[in-house]
Design a protein around this motif. Structure first.
Motif, PDB file in Angstrom:
ATOM      1  N   LYS A   1       0.831  -1.213   0.000  1.00  0.00           N
ATOM      2  CA  LYS A   1       0.000   0.000   0.000  1.00  0.00           C
ATOM      3  C   LYS A   1       0.864   1.262   0.000  1.00  0.00           C
ATOM      4  O   LYS A   1       0.492   2.271  -0.594  1.00  0.00           O
ATOM      5  CB  LYS A   1      -0.910  -0.021   1.232  1.00  0.00           C
ATOM      6  N   ASP A   2       2.028   1.216   0.640  1.00  0.00           N
ATOM      7  CA  ASP A   2       2.911   2.375   0.775  1.00  0.00           C
ATOM      8  C   ASP A   2       3.822   2.593  -0.431  1.00  0.00           C
ATOM      9  O   ASP A   2       4.452   3.637  -0.540  1.00  0.00           O
ATOM     10  CB  ASP A   2       3.787   2.229   2.023  1.00  0.00           C
ATOM     11  N   ALA A   3       3.911   1.617  -1.329  1.00  0.00           N
ATOM     12  CA  ALA A   3       4.793   1.733  -2.499  1.00  0.00           C
ATOM     13  C   ALA A   3       4.259   2.783  -3.469  1.00  0.00           C
ATOM     14  O   ALA A   3       3.057   2.981  -3.598  1.00  0.00           O
ATOM     15  CB  ALA A   3       4.911   0.375  -3.189  1.00  0.00           C
ATOM     16  N   LYS A   4       5.166   3.442  -4.158  1.00  0.00           N
ATOM     17  CA  LYS A   4       4.817   4.512  -5.093  1.00  0.00           C
ATOM     18  C   LYS A   4       4.607   3.969  -6.503  1.00  0.00           C
ATOM     19  O   LYS A   4       5.144   2.941  -6.875  1.00  0.00           O
ATOM     20  CB  LYS A   4       5.929   5.563  -5.121  1.00  0.00           C
ATOM     21  N   CYS A   5       3.871   4.713  -7.297  1.00  0.00           N
ATOM     22  CA  CYS A   5       3.592   4.365  -8.687  1.00  0.00           C
ATOM     23  C   CYS A   5       4.908   4.316  -9.470  1.00  0.00           C
ATOM     24  O   CYS A   5       5.752   5.196  -9.333  1.00  0.00           O
ATOM     25  CB  CYS A   5       2.650   5.399  -9.284  1.00  0.00           C
TER      26      CYS A   5
ATOM     27  N   THR B   1       9.790  -6.192  -3.979  1.00  0.00           N
ATOM     28  CA  THR B   1       9.827  -7.642  -3.812  1.00  0.00           C
ATOM     29  C   THR B   1       9.057  -8.007  -2.554  1.00  0.00           C
ATOM     30  O   THR B   1       9.233  -7.376  -1.512  1.00  0.00           O
ATOM     31  CB  THR B   1      11.283  -8.131  -3.689  1.00  0.00           C
ATOM     32  N   VAL B   2       8.231  -9.030  -2.656  1.00  0.00           N
ATOM     33  CA  VAL B   2       7.429  -9.472  -1.511  1.00  0.00           C
ATOM     34  C   VAL B   2       8.353 -10.113  -0.482  1.00  0.00           C
ATOM     35  O   VAL B   2       9.115 -11.032  -0.795  1.00  0.00           O
ATOM     36  CB  VAL B   2       6.342 -10.476  -1.942  1.00  0.00           C
ATOM     37  N   ALA B   3       8.285  -9.621   0.762  1.00  0.00           N
ATOM     38  CA  ALA B   3       9.100 -10.164   1.843  1.00  0.00           C
ATOM     39  C   ALA B   3       8.287 -11.124   2.706  1.00  0.00           C
ATOM     40  O   ALA B   3       8.796 -12.155   3.145  1.00  0.00           O
ATOM     41  CB  ALA B   3       9.651  -9.036   2.707  1.00  0.00           C
TER      42      ALA B   3
ATOM     43  N   GLU C   1       8.366 -10.400  -7.595  1.00  0.00           N
ATOM     44  CA  GLU C   1       8.570  -8.979  -7.877  1.00  0.00           C
ATOM     45  C   GLU C   1       7.262  -8.377  -8.360  1.00  0.00           C
ATOM     46  O   GLU C   1       6.570  -8.964  -9.190  1.00  0.00           O
ATOM     47  CB  GLU C   1       9.655  -8.786  -8.931  1.00  0.00           C
ATOM     48  N   ILE C   2       6.946  -7.196  -7.844  1.00  0.00           N
ATOM     49  CA  ILE C   2       5.699  -6.507  -8.175  1.00  0.00           C
ATOM     50  C   ILE C   2       6.029  -5.101  -8.661  1.00  0.00           C
ATOM     51  O   ILE C   2       6.733  -4.357  -7.993  1.00  0.00           O
ATOM     52  CB  ILE C   2       4.763  -6.428  -6.951  1.00  0.00           C
ATOM     53  N   LEU C   3       5.495  -4.744  -9.840  1.00  0.00           N
ATOM     54  CA  LEU C   3       5.630  -3.392 -10.386  1.00  0.00           C
ATOM     55  C   LEU C   3       4.316  -2.661 -10.155  1.00  0.00           C
ATOM     56  O   LEU C   3       3.258  -3.155 -10.554  1.00  0.00           O
ATOM     57  CB  LEU C   3       5.936  -3.449 -11.882  1.00  0.00           C
ATOM     58  N   ILE C   4       4.376  -1.504  -9.502  1.00  0.00           N
ATOM     59  CA  ILE C   4       3.183  -0.693  -9.266  1.00  0.00           C
ATOM     60  C   ILE C   4       2.935   0.100 -10.544  1.00  0.00           C
ATOM     61  O   ILE C   4       3.710   0.982 -10.890  1.00  0.00           O
ATOM     62  CB  ILE C   4       3.364   0.280  -8.073  1.00  0.00           C
TER      63      ILE C   4
ATOM     64  N   VAL D   1       2.414  -8.503 -11.796  1.00  0.00           N
ATOM     65  CA  VAL D   1       3.088  -9.565 -11.052  1.00  0.00           C
ATOM     66  C   VAL D   1       3.116 -10.830 -11.899  1.00  0.00           C
ATOM     67  O   VAL D   1       2.100 -11.211 -12.485  1.00  0.00           O
ATOM     68  CB  VAL D   1       2.431  -9.803  -9.678  1.00  0.00           C
ATOM     69  N   ARG D   2       4.288 -11.428 -12.009  1.00  0.00           N
ATOM     70  CA  ARG D   2       4.477 -12.673 -12.778  1.00  0.00           C
ATOM     71  C   ARG D   2       3.954 -12.573 -14.212  1.00  0.00           C
ATOM     72  O   ARG D   2       3.376 -13.509 -14.741  1.00  0.00           O
ATOM     73  CB  ARG D   2       3.840 -13.838 -12.064  1.00  0.00           C
ATOM     74  N   GLY D   3       4.100 -11.391 -14.826  1.00  0.00           N
ATOM     75  CA  GLY D   3       3.743 -11.220 -16.222  1.00  0.00           C
ATOM     76  C   GLY D   3       2.297 -10.888 -16.511  1.00  0.00           C
ATOM     77  O   GLY D   3       1.897 -10.844 -17.667  1.00  0.00           O
ATOM     78  N   TYR D   4       1.484 -10.657 -15.509  1.00  0.00           N
ATOM     79  CA  TYR D   4       0.110 -10.246 -15.776  1.00  0.00           C
ATOM     80  C   TYR D   4      -0.299  -9.090 -14.869  1.00  0.00           C
ATOM     81  O   TYR D   4       0.309  -8.852 -13.841  1.00  0.00           O
ATOM     82  CB  TYR D   4      -0.869 -11.421 -15.644  1.00  0.00           C
TER      83      TYR D   4
END
Length: 74
Positions: free
Chosen positions: A5-9, A14-16, A38-41, A55-58
């Motif tokens: 939730k705190d990550a920026k656009c 990476t999920v911890a 790995e997650i891209l916002i 995430v994971r290509g989708y």
């Protein structure tokens, strides 16, 4: 440690760890969000909910209430 939730656009994180329990945690894992992923916002809605991630290509839309249960590192 910060949450998804705190990550920026535009940021890649990476999920911890996943917090929460039961059906909520299972649902998050079923979407492909697991430790080490790995997650891209990509986008955040104008009112802040939901958050669109890659995430994971989708692409996936996730609510802020769910994103609070995903601890991430940069």
């Amino acid at each position: 440690m910060k949450t998804l939730k705190d990550a920026k656009c535009g940021q890649t994180v990476t999920v911890a760890k996943l917090t929460g329990a039961g059906a909520l945690k299972r649902r998050i894992m079923d979407m492909g969000i697991t430790k080490g992923a790995e997650i891209l916002i990509r986008k955040v809605a104008p009112l802040g909910d939901p958050i669109e991630v890659n995430v994971r290509g989708y692409e996936l839309s996730i609510r802020k209430s769910e994103a609070e249960n995903i601890l991430v590192t940069e």
